[in-house]
Design a protein around this motif. Structure first.
Motif, PDB file in Angstrom:
ATOM      1  N   LYS A  10      48.321  16.594 -22.973  1.00 27.05           N
ATOM      2  CA  LYS A  10      49.223  17.527 -23.646  1.00 27.05           C
ATOM      3  C   LYS A  10      49.627  17.016 -25.026  1.00 27.05           C
ATOM      4  N   ALA A  11      49.878  15.709 -25.135  1.00 20.66           N
ATOM      5  CA  ALA A  11      50.239  15.130 -26.431  1.00 20.66           C
ATOM      6  C   ALA A  11      49.073  15.233 -27.407  1.00 20.66           C
ATOM      7  N   GLN A  12      47.864  15.005 -26.925  1.00 26.21           N
ATOM      8  CA  GLN A  12      46.694  15.116 -27.784  1.00 26.21           C
ATOM      9  C   GLN A  12      46.498  16.557 -28.250  1.00 26.21           C
ATOM     10  N   LEU A  13      46.632  17.503 -27.338  1.00 26.51           N
ATOM     11  CA  LEU A  13      46.485  18.908 -27.696  1.00 26.51           C
ATOM     12  C   LEU A  13      47.583  19.350 -28.665  1.00 26.51           C
ATOM     13  N   GLY A  14      48.804  18.886 -28.439  1.00 28.25           N
ATOM     14  CA  GLY A  14      49.891  19.213 -29.353  1.00 28.25           C
ATOM     15  C   GLY A  14      49.672  18.635 -30.734  1.00 28.25           C
ATOM     16  N   ALA A  44      45.230  11.336 -36.879  1.00 29.80           N
ATOM     17  CA  ALA A  44      45.040   9.968 -36.389  1.00 29.80           C
ATOM     18  C   ALA A  44      45.807   9.747 -35.089  1.00 29.80           C
ATOM     19  N   ALA A  45      46.990  10.333 -34.975  1.00 30.12           N
ATOM     20  CA  ALA A  45      47.759  10.211 -33.730  1.00 30.12           C
ATOM     21  C   ALA A  45      47.028  10.894 -32.577  1.00 30.12           C
ATOM     22  N   SER A  46      46.352  12.006 -32.858  1.00 31.53           N
ATOM     23  CA  SER A  46      45.579  12.677 -31.829  1.00 31.53           C
ATOM     24  C   SER A  46      44.455  11.776 -31.323  1.00 31.53           C
ATOM     25  N   PHE A  49      45.927   9.129 -29.037  1.00 29.02           N
ATOM     26  CA  PHE A  49      46.156   9.591 -27.664  1.00 29.02           C
ATOM     27  C   PHE A  49      44.847   9.628 -26.879  1.00 29.02           C
ATOM     28  N   GLU A  50      43.769  10.019 -27.540  1.00 33.76           N
ATOM     29  CA  GLU A  50      42.474  10.018 -26.860  1.00 33.76           C
ATOM     30  C   GLU A  50      42.047   8.588 -26.518  1.00 33.76           C
ATOM     31  N   ALA A  51      42.332   7.648 -27.411  1.00 30.36           N
ATOM     32  CA  ALA A  51      42.019   6.247 -27.121  1.00 30.36           C
ATOM     33  C   ALA A  51      42.834   5.733 -25.943  1.00 30.36           C
ATOM     34  N   LEU A  52      44.094   6.155 -25.835  1.00 29.58           N
ATOM     35  CA  LEU A  52      44.910   5.745 -24.701  1.00 29.58           C
ATOM     36  C   LEU A  52      44.369   6.310 -23.389  1.00 29.58           C
ATOM     37  N   MET A  60      36.260   1.195 -21.959  1.00 29.86           N
ATOM     38  CA  MET A  60      36.637   0.367 -23.105  1.00 29.86           C
ATOM     39  C   MET A  60      35.845   0.691 -24.369  1.00 29.86           C
ATOM     40  N   LEU A  61      34.562   0.983 -24.240  1.00 26.36           N
ATOM     41  CA  LEU A  61      33.746   1.244 -25.423  1.00 26.36           C
ATOM     42  C   LEU A  61      34.243   2.479 -26.164  1.00 26.36           C
ATOM     43  N   ASN A  62      34.502   3.556 -25.443  1.00 22.93           N
ATOM     44  CA  ASN A  62      35.024   4.766 -26.086  1.00 22.93           C
ATOM     45  C   ASN A  62      36.434   4.553 -26.623  1.00 22.93           C
ATOM     46  N   ALA A  63      37.232   3.742 -25.959  1.00 20.44           N
ATOM     47  CA  ALA A  63      38.584   3.447 -26.446  1.00 20.44           C
ATOM     48  C   ALA A  63      38.509   2.696 -27.777  1.00 20.44           C
ATOM     49  N   ILE A  64      37.595   1.742 -27.879  1.00 25.26           N
ATOM     50  CA  ILE A  64      37.442   0.994 -29.127  1.00 25.26           C
ATOM     51  C   ILE A  64      36.945   1.899 -30.248  1.00 25.26           C
ATOM     52  N   ILE A  65      36.010   2.790 -29.920  1.00 26.14           N
ATOM     53  CA  ILE A  65      35.499   3.729 -30.918  1.00 26.14           C
ATOM     54  C   ILE A  65      36.624   4.631 -31.429  1.00 26.14           C
ATOM     55  N   GLN A  66      37.452   5.136 -30.526  1.00 26.44           N
ATOM     56  CA  GLN A  66      38.556   5.999 -30.942  1.00 26.44           C
ATOM     57  C   GLN A  66      39.590   5.226 -31.758  1.00 26.44           C
ATOM     58  N   LEU A  67      39.836   3.970 -31.401  1.00 22.77           N
ATOM     59  CA  LEU A  67      40.760   3.155 -32.187  1.00 22.77           C
ATOM     60  C   LEU A  67      40.210   2.883 -33.583  1.00 22.77           C
ATOM     61  N   LEU A  68      38.901   2.733 -33.697  1.00 28.23           N
ATOM     62  CA  LEU A  68      38.298   2.592 -35.021  1.00 28.23           C
ATOM     63  C   LEU A  68      38.437   3.871 -35.834  1.00 28.23           C
ATOM     64  N   HIS A  69      38.325   5.026 -35.186  1.00 26.15           N
ATOM     65  CA  HIS A  69      38.564   6.300 -35.879  1.00 26.15           C
ATOM     66  C   HIS A  69      39.993   6.354 -36.421  1.00 26.15           C
ATOM     67  N   VAL A  70      40.936   5.940 -35.583  1.00 30.15           N
ATOM     68  CA  VAL A  70      42.346   5.935 -36.008  1.00 30.15           C
ATOM     69  C   VAL A  70      42.534   5.027 -37.210  1.00 30.15           C
ATOM     70  N   LEU A  71      41.969   3.836 -37.141  1.00 27.59           N
ATOM     71  CA  LEU A  71      42.120   2.870 -38.225  1.00 27.59           C
ATOM     72  C   LEU A  71      41.496   3.380 -39.524  1.00 27.59           C
ATOM     73  N   ILE A  72      40.306   3.946 -39.443  1.00 32.65           N
ATOM     74  CA  ILE A  72      39.630   4.447 -40.640  1.00 32.65           C
ATOM     75  C   ILE A  72      40.396   5.605 -41.261  1.00 32.65           C
ATOM     76  N   ILE A  73      40.821   6.563 -40.461  1.00 31.37           N
ATOM     77  CA  ILE A  73      41.567   7.710 -40.996  1.00 31.37           C
ATOM     78  C   ILE A  73      42.880   7.248 -41.611  1.00 31.37           C
ATOM     79  N   PHE A  74      43.586   6.372 -40.913  1.00 28.94           N
ATOM     80  CA  PHE A  74      44.883   5.910 -41.413  1.00 28.94           C
ATOM     81  C   PHE A  74      44.733   5.128 -42.723  1.00 28.94           C
ATOM     82  N   LEU A  75      43.794   4.188 -42.757  1.00 29.95           N
ATOM     83  CA  LEU A  75      43.627   3.364 -43.963  1.00 29.95           C
ATOM     84  C   LEU A  75      43.118   4.172 -45.147  1.00 29.95           C
ATOM     85  N   PHE A  76      42.078   4.973 -44.953  1.00 27.50           N
ATOM     86  CA  PHE A  76      41.532   5.743 -46.066  1.00 27.50           C
ATOM     87  C   PHE A  76      42.517   6.777 -46.581  1.00 27.50           C
TER      88      PHE A  76
END
Length: 82
Positions: A10-14, A44-46, A49-52, A60-76
């Motif tokens: 629900k948090a991700q969809l919101g 990035a917050a969405s 939530f998907e990484a969580l 773990m592999l998909n969680a790390i990939i999603q965390l990398l997405h968060v990091l890239i979006i946030f930093l750029f």
């Protein structure tokens, strides 16, 4: 019976719905660039939530990939805005 990670879904969809709303609002209010910045942070917050969700399901592999997405979006986004 509820899904054990229903709150995360629900948090991700919101967050996705809010990101779309901010994107549409940002298209019409181009002089307010902070709306676009907020939209990218909410997106990035969405991903966070998907990484969580992936982390809780022991994927773990998909969680790390999603965390990398968060990091890239946030930093750029931060670098390009400031």
């Amino acid at each position: 019976m509820r899904h054990p990670y229903e709150n995360f879904y629900k948090a991700q969809l919101g967050a996705l719905a809010l990101a779309v709303l901010l994107a549409v609002l940002g298209l019409f209010k181009l002089d307010h660039q902070w709306i676009i910045l907020l939209m990218f942070y909410v997106l990035a917050a969405s991903f966070l939530f998907e990484a969580l969700i992936e982390l809780k399901t022991q994927n773990m592999l998909n969680a790390i990939i999603q965390l990398l997405h968060v990091l890239i979006i946030f930093l750029f986004t931060t670098i390009l805005y400031f």
